[in-house]
Design a protein around this motif. Sequence first.
Motif, PDB file in Angstrom:
ATOM      1  N   GLY A   1       0.837  -1.186   0.000  1.00 49.40           N
ATOM      2  CA  GLY A   1       0.000   0.000   0.000  1.00 49.40           C
ATOM      3  C   GLY A   1       0.876   1.241   0.000  1.00 49.40           C
ATOM      4  O   GLY A   1       2.103   1.157  -0.021  1.00 49.40           O
ATOM      5  N   ARG A   2       0.237   2.374   0.055  1.00 54.34           N
ATOM      6  CA  ARG A   2       0.972   3.639   0.070  1.00 54.34           C
ATOM      7  C   ARG A   2       1.359   3.985   1.509  1.00 54.34           C
ATOM      8  O   ARG A   2       0.490   4.071   2.386  1.00 54.34           O
ATOM      9  N   PRO A   3       2.647   4.153   1.777  1.00 51.61           N
ATOM     10  CA  PRO A   3       3.070   4.546   3.133  1.00 51.61           C
ATOM     11  C   PRO A   3       2.464   5.891   3.504  1.00 51.61           C
ATOM     12  O   PRO A   3       2.377   6.798   2.665  1.00 51.61           O
ATOM     13  N   SER A   4       2.018   6.029   4.753  1.00 49.94           N
ATOM     14  CA  SER A   4       1.405   7.283   5.177  1.00 49.94           C
ATOM     15  C   SER A   4       1.589   7.499   6.671  1.00 49.94           C
ATOM     16  O   SER A   4       2.124   6.648   7.374  1.00 49.94           O
ATOM     17  N   VAL A   5       1.115   8.648   7.132  1.00 49.40           N
ATOM     18  CA  VAL A   5       1.216   9.032   8.541  1.00 49.40           C
ATOM     19  C   VAL A   5      -0.191   9.236   9.086  1.00 49.40           C
ATOM     20  O   VAL A   5      -1.030   9.870   8.446  1.00 49.40           O
ATOM     21  N   ALA A   6      -0.448   8.704  10.275  1.00 53.88           N
ATOM     22  CA  ALA A   6      -1.711   8.914  10.983  1.00 53.88           C
ATOM     23  C   ALA A   6      -1.425   9.794  12.196  1.00 53.88           C
ATOM     24  O   ALA A   6      -0.396   9.644  12.844  1.00 53.88           O
TER      25      ALA A   6
ATOM     26  N   GLY B   1       3.765   6.364  11.549  1.00 50.15           N
ATOM     27  CA  GLY B   1       3.981   5.989  10.159  1.00 50.15           C
ATOM     28  C   GLY B   1       3.548   4.549   9.981  1.00 50.15           C
ATOM     29  O   GLY B   1       3.701   3.737  10.906  1.00 50.15           O
ATOM     30  N   HIS B   2       2.988   4.235   8.822  1.00 50.70           N
ATOM     31  CA  HIS B   2       2.550   2.849   8.612  1.00 50.70           C
ATOM     32  C   HIS B   2       2.444   2.545   7.122  1.00 50.70           C
ATOM     33  O   HIS B   2       2.269   3.439   6.300  1.00 50.70           O
TER      34      HIS B   2
ATOM     35  N   THR C   1      12.377   3.608   6.862  1.00 50.51           N
ATOM     36  CA  THR C   1      11.022   4.074   7.165  1.00 50.51           C
ATOM     37  C   THR C   1      10.850   5.537   6.738  1.00 50.51           C
ATOM     38  O   THR C   1       9.802   5.911   6.219  1.00 50.51           O
ATOM     39  N   ARG C   2      11.891   6.362   6.915  1.00 48.29           N
ATOM     40  CA  ARG C   2      11.814   7.756   6.444  1.00 48.29           C
ATOM     41  C   ARG C   2      11.673   7.801   4.927  1.00 48.29           C
ATOM     42  O   ARG C   2      10.895   8.586   4.388  1.00 48.29           O
ATOM     43  N   TYR C   3      12.428   6.955   4.235  1.00 52.18           N
ATOM     44  CA  TYR C   3      12.361   6.901   2.772  1.00 52.18           C
ATOM     45  C   TYR C   3      10.965   6.457   2.309  1.00 52.18           C
ATOM     46  O   TYR C   3      10.397   7.030   1.373  1.00 52.18           O
ATOM     47  N   LEU C   4      10.383   5.455   2.980  1.00 53.54           N
ATOM     48  CA  LEU C   4       9.038   5.012   2.625  1.00 53.54           C
ATOM     49  C   LEU C   4       8.024   6.152   2.784  1.00 53.54           C
ATOM     50  O   LEU C   4       7.165   6.348   1.916  1.00 53.54           O
ATOM     51  N   LEU C   5       8.118   6.910   3.868  1.00 53.87           N
ATOM     52  CA  LEU C   5       7.188   8.027   4.050  1.00 53.87           C
ATOM     53  C   LEU C   5       7.401   9.098   2.994  1.00 53.87           C
ATOM     54  O   LEU C   5       6.445   9.710   2.518  1.00 53.87           O
ATOM     55  N   TRP C   6       8.647   9.329   2.616  1.00 49.51           N
ATOM     56  CA  TRP C   6       8.927  10.291   1.551  1.00 49.51           C
ATOM     57  C   TRP C   6       8.270   9.822   0.246  1.00 49.51           C
ATOM     58  O   TRP C   6       7.610  10.605  -0.440  1.00 49.51           O
TER      59      TRP C   6
END
Length: 174
Positions: A17-22, A86-87, A117-122
Amino acid sequence: MTIPSDPRPGDLLVSAGRPSVAFYPPGTVHGPRELDRFEFAWVLQGSAEWWSGRLRHNLTPGSLLLVRPGMRDQFRWDARRPGRLGHVQFDLAGGGETAGWPVLRAAGPDDPLRGLTRYLLWLGSREPEGWSAAAERWSAATRGALGLLLTLFVAGPLPVGMPDTGLPPALEPV
């Protein structure tokens, strides 16, 4: 050197899925929920208590959690501070045995898990010009980073107890 015939955990990745922040206000309870996919979740701000059955963990920034399909879990966020999580959810091929896999890892400052994990959120936060034409390339980058993250999380190698002295490598022995 013997090359193992078993696939690396990241090689089993079939979709992401698309990495995102909650974002969670202080005292928020999220769940109980039951996922039908795998999920990596990591605290970016604040702290939370997570539990699933008899498993119970306190999560703080640097905590990386791997939730498996069928786990019934819940998060309870700190009552004094807001939280950010982040998830990313994903699917693996086959019904491989994941029972021996860790549920939680604490990433140190020099740990590659933090950078991944930072790269995935980017990647998840970007919609480059010509998004539809670039979507497959972006998706492939997400799957590649997520596959490496999963392999390192499950099988390593990960640095342990590497003190960061802040010195240039040439001065380290001195």
